[in-house]
Every structure is written in C-alpha cells, then in structure tokens.
Design an enzyme around this catalytic site. Structure first.
Site, PDB file in Angstrom:
ATOM      1  N   LEU A 266     -16.714 -30.923  -6.595  1.00  0.00           N
ATOM      2  CA  LEU A 266     -17.878 -31.601  -6.808  1.00  0.00           C
ATOM      3  C   LEU A 266     -18.898 -30.714  -5.799  1.00  0.00           C
ATOM      4  O   LEU A 266     -18.828 -30.395  -4.574  1.00  0.00           O
ATOM      5  CB  LEU A 266     -17.932 -33.083  -6.423  1.00  0.00           C
ATOM      6  N   SER A 267     -20.241 -30.396  -6.451  1.00  0.00           N
ATOM      7  CA  SER A 267     -21.473 -30.315  -5.704  1.00  0.00           C
ATOM      8  C   SER A 267     -21.150 -28.862  -4.903  1.00  0.00           C
ATOM      9  O   SER A 267     -20.881 -27.800  -5.591  1.00  0.00           O
ATOM     10  CB  SER A 267     -21.917 -31.297  -4.567  1.00  0.00           C
TER      11      SER A 267
END
Length: 418
Positions: free
Chosen positions: A161-162
């Site tokens: 994520l991210s």
C-alpha cells in the site's frame, strides 16, 4: 486529513543515519533471540532474525499456517507509512486466505531510524536498486523463506500500500526472477521519483511519461534479463487525494509496456463497491478503480468467501482486494477460475462479475450513484450499503459518491455490470 498528510511529510523527514538503526536492530534481536532463533511452525506472526546481511536495516516477520506443505506459495506484504507489520497483517485480510489456501506470508517492517514515519524509501535509488538497500533486504527475506520454510521458488508474490505499493512495483522491477506477480495499491510506478526532492510531484499530480519510457525504467532495473515477467494488479481509489489517481494509469502504462501488451483493455468488468476492472493482454495486467474511495487498502469485513479485513485507518471498507489478488495470483489452487478476457460472455453465466458485453447486448443498463439507484427502486439499502434488487449483490456504500452500473435481467431483478 492530518494522518494522510503524515504520509507526505514522511518523505522530507527521513533519518539518514543507519548506524542507530543497526544498533536498535541488535537490541531487538538480543531481546527476542530465544523466541526466534529457530522459530517453530505456528499460526502466529513471528519476528525473524538472521535472514541475511540486511543492508536496508528492515525487520522481518513471517506467518506460516500450521502444517504448511513443502512447495507452498508465499506473499510479501509491504505496509504503508505510519503502519507496521502487525497492523497490516491483522487488517488486510491476508491471514484468512493464507489459512484457507495454505500459503506463507512474509511481512517486512520499516524502522523509524530509516524513515521517521515508517515509510519504505521508494524514492531513494540506494534502496530501489537490485542488490542494494531495502530492496535487497526484502529479497533476502524471500531467500530465507525458501531455504527455511520450503517455499516454492516460482510462486512468490508481493503486495503493498502507498509507499509499500511503490516498493512493490520496485520489487517486481528489480527482481523479476524472484516474483511471479504483484499488486500495487495506491502506489506509483517504479522509479517515478529518484529522491525526496521530486517525490512530492510524483505523488501528486503525478509524472507523465510514455509507456516506452516507463517500460525502460523497469528494463534497466535488471539489464539483460530475458525471462518471464510478473503479472501485475493495480488498485486505486477514484477519490485518492494523497497519491493522485493519475498514478494508476501511469502504472498501467509501465507494466503493459514491459509485458508487451496494448494499453487498450481487452475487457472490462464490474465488481462490488463500484469497482471497475480493466483487463490487459491475456489477463497479465489488471487495473481496479474503486469509485469514491480515498487513500488506503480496500477491505470488506464479513464472513463471505470474498470478504476480508478490518476497517481502520487506511483500510477502507469497500471491497476485499486481498481476495481478488489471491485469486489473480492463483493462490486458491484454481478453485475459482480467473476471468477470461473476452467481450462476449454467455448470457446464461453466473451472476458473479463477468466481462462486459457491448452496450447493445443488454436491454436495460443504468449507471448512477447508489443513492439514485435506491431512489429509483433498482436497489435497496441496509446497514449503510446498497444492494441490487433481485440479485441482492452488494453495490458498495449507500451514498451519492459511489457509482454502479446495473443491468436489468428480469422484472425488478438487477445485476451489477452491463
């Protein structure tokens, strides 16, 4: 908003002194030595030490379901900023499918001595180059799992994520000989940024390059490599204001170019929660766009086969991305077939999501917000969610932001997609 800003602020607060991190790692290792020197097989997330030279000064955690068979697959999970290994393991839903389908999880953790907000340093060339820094530390964790747990060499995947999503793209680029596939969630293309100076513009509004330029950045990550390239799933919320949605398209351009397929999708699908899926090539690249979702990993708490995870900061209650990625990777053993790219599904097919036929193939198709669907009598709402009349398929949150396409197949009977 304050927490999300921390993600961006992390880029400019990176601590460059690795010595303190090494000392901290020794303290942690000494404290946990008795427990982790020879970790027993048990259904719990366990810290692992001594997995390699660890030039990136990362911590390693691993999860092995009881009686994990030899030759089992493994998935590397890379958390986002302001997160840690335990939190991502707990909330993302991966444990459910690891237990159900018998595969291992490898969960690296960033140290605050490397980055003050615990972001993987996806923008530093020293950490994103083959044989160096954090990228090599993660690869060493995979090597350790292969030698110590009997993990299959050709069935290792990565998801993040991210900042972890950007690092996931990096691992696919620099180690295509290690990973068979990966998932980039609210992330950026590999080598979108090369320092914290240009990391901000990479995150938002994003960097525009041609597919060939993006592809060259991946090819140059392992010059001369001519083997198979990993398949890639991309996830992005349409209301992500931390990492601009343009990054989903740029990531698509990068990986379709690397895999030698067109940037024009071979098919599209509709999933719950207003999620559209574009399929490229022979199902080598998928782009998921979650309508109205902000910055985070899509989860869908519940006991259903395709439900998973826990809603929390950066774990957004929409759709279980973990389930769809696990099936895309083939971790379910082929129990649920992956969708075949085509534009003409059988009209007698199951009401589960299928590739969309041409608009003229359906007598009545309506695209509107979930609120409008309920108001018009095509759906109903319960517990904050909208459900299609007849099929009772969950469409996502009951509000004016989530948009869903419904197809009428019989009087007062609607299904998702058209």
């Amino acid at each position: 908003m304050v927490i999300q800003l921390t993600l961006m602020e992390a880029l400019v607060r990176r601590t460059r002194t690795r010595l303190a991190g090494a000392l901290a790692g020794l303290v942690l290792a000494a404290t946990a030595l008795a427990a982790v020197a020879a970790p027993a097989q048990a259904a719990s997330l366990t810290m692992v030490t001594g997995f390699g030279s660890n030039p990136g000064n990362l911590a390693m955690y691993a999860y092995r379901p009881d009686n994990l068979p030899s030759g089992a697959p493994a998935v590397v999970l890379l958390h986002g900023c302001a997160q840690n290994a335990s939190g991502y393991f707990t909330n993302s839903g991966w444990q459910k499918y690891a237990d159900q389908w018998r595969f291992a999880l490898i969960v690296p953790e960033q140290r605050s001595t490397n980055n003050s907000s615990s972001c993987f340093n996806w923008f530093e060339t020293g950490d994103t180059t083959r044989g160096q820094g954090e990228a090599l530390s993660i690869k060493q964790m995979v090597d350790h799992a292969r030698s110590s747990y009997g993990i299959a060499a050709n069935r290792v995947y990565v998801s993040g994520l991210s900042a972890g999503g950007a690092m996931s793209a990096t691992m696919l680029a620099v180690y295509p000989d290690v990973f068979a596939g990966g998932s980039v969630i609210a992330g950026m293309p590999h080598r979108c940024a090369t320092s914290m100076v240009n990391a901000f513009s990479c995150m938002s509004p994003g960097v525009d390059k041609t597919p060939a330029q993006w592809g060259d950045l991946v090819r140059s990550a392992h010059p001369g490599y001519s083997g198979a390239r990993p398949k890639v799933a991309i996830w992005h919320g349409t209301s992500d204001y931390t990492v601009a949605t343009a990054n989903a398209t740029e990531s698509r351009d990068q990986w379709t170019n690397v895999l030698g397929v067109s940037q024009t999708p071979t098919g599209t699908r509709q999933l719950p929660a207003g999620t559209s899926v574009e399929v490229y090539g022979n199902d080598l690249v998928r782009v998921h766009r979650v309508s109205g979702m902000g910055h985070g990993t899509p989860v869908d708490p519940g006991s259903g086969a395709d439900q998973c995870g826990t809603a929390a900061a950066y774990f957004l209650d929409t759709i279980c991305s973990t389930y769809h990625d696990a099936v895309f990777f083939g971790l379910n053993g082929g129990v649920t077939p992956s969708p075949t790219p085509t534009t003409s599904p059988s009209p007698t097919a199951s009401p589960s999501p299928t590739l969309s036929p041409s608009p003229t193939a359906s007598p009545t198709c309506v695209t509107a917000s979930n609120y409008a669907h309920v108001s018009a009598g095509r759906a109903y709402h319960s517990g904050g969610y909208a459900y299609a009349n007849g099929s009772q398929q969950r469409m996502g949150l009951y509000n004016t932001f989530h948009t869903t396409t419904l197809r009428q197949t019989a009087p007062n009977h609607w299904t998702i997609g058209c």
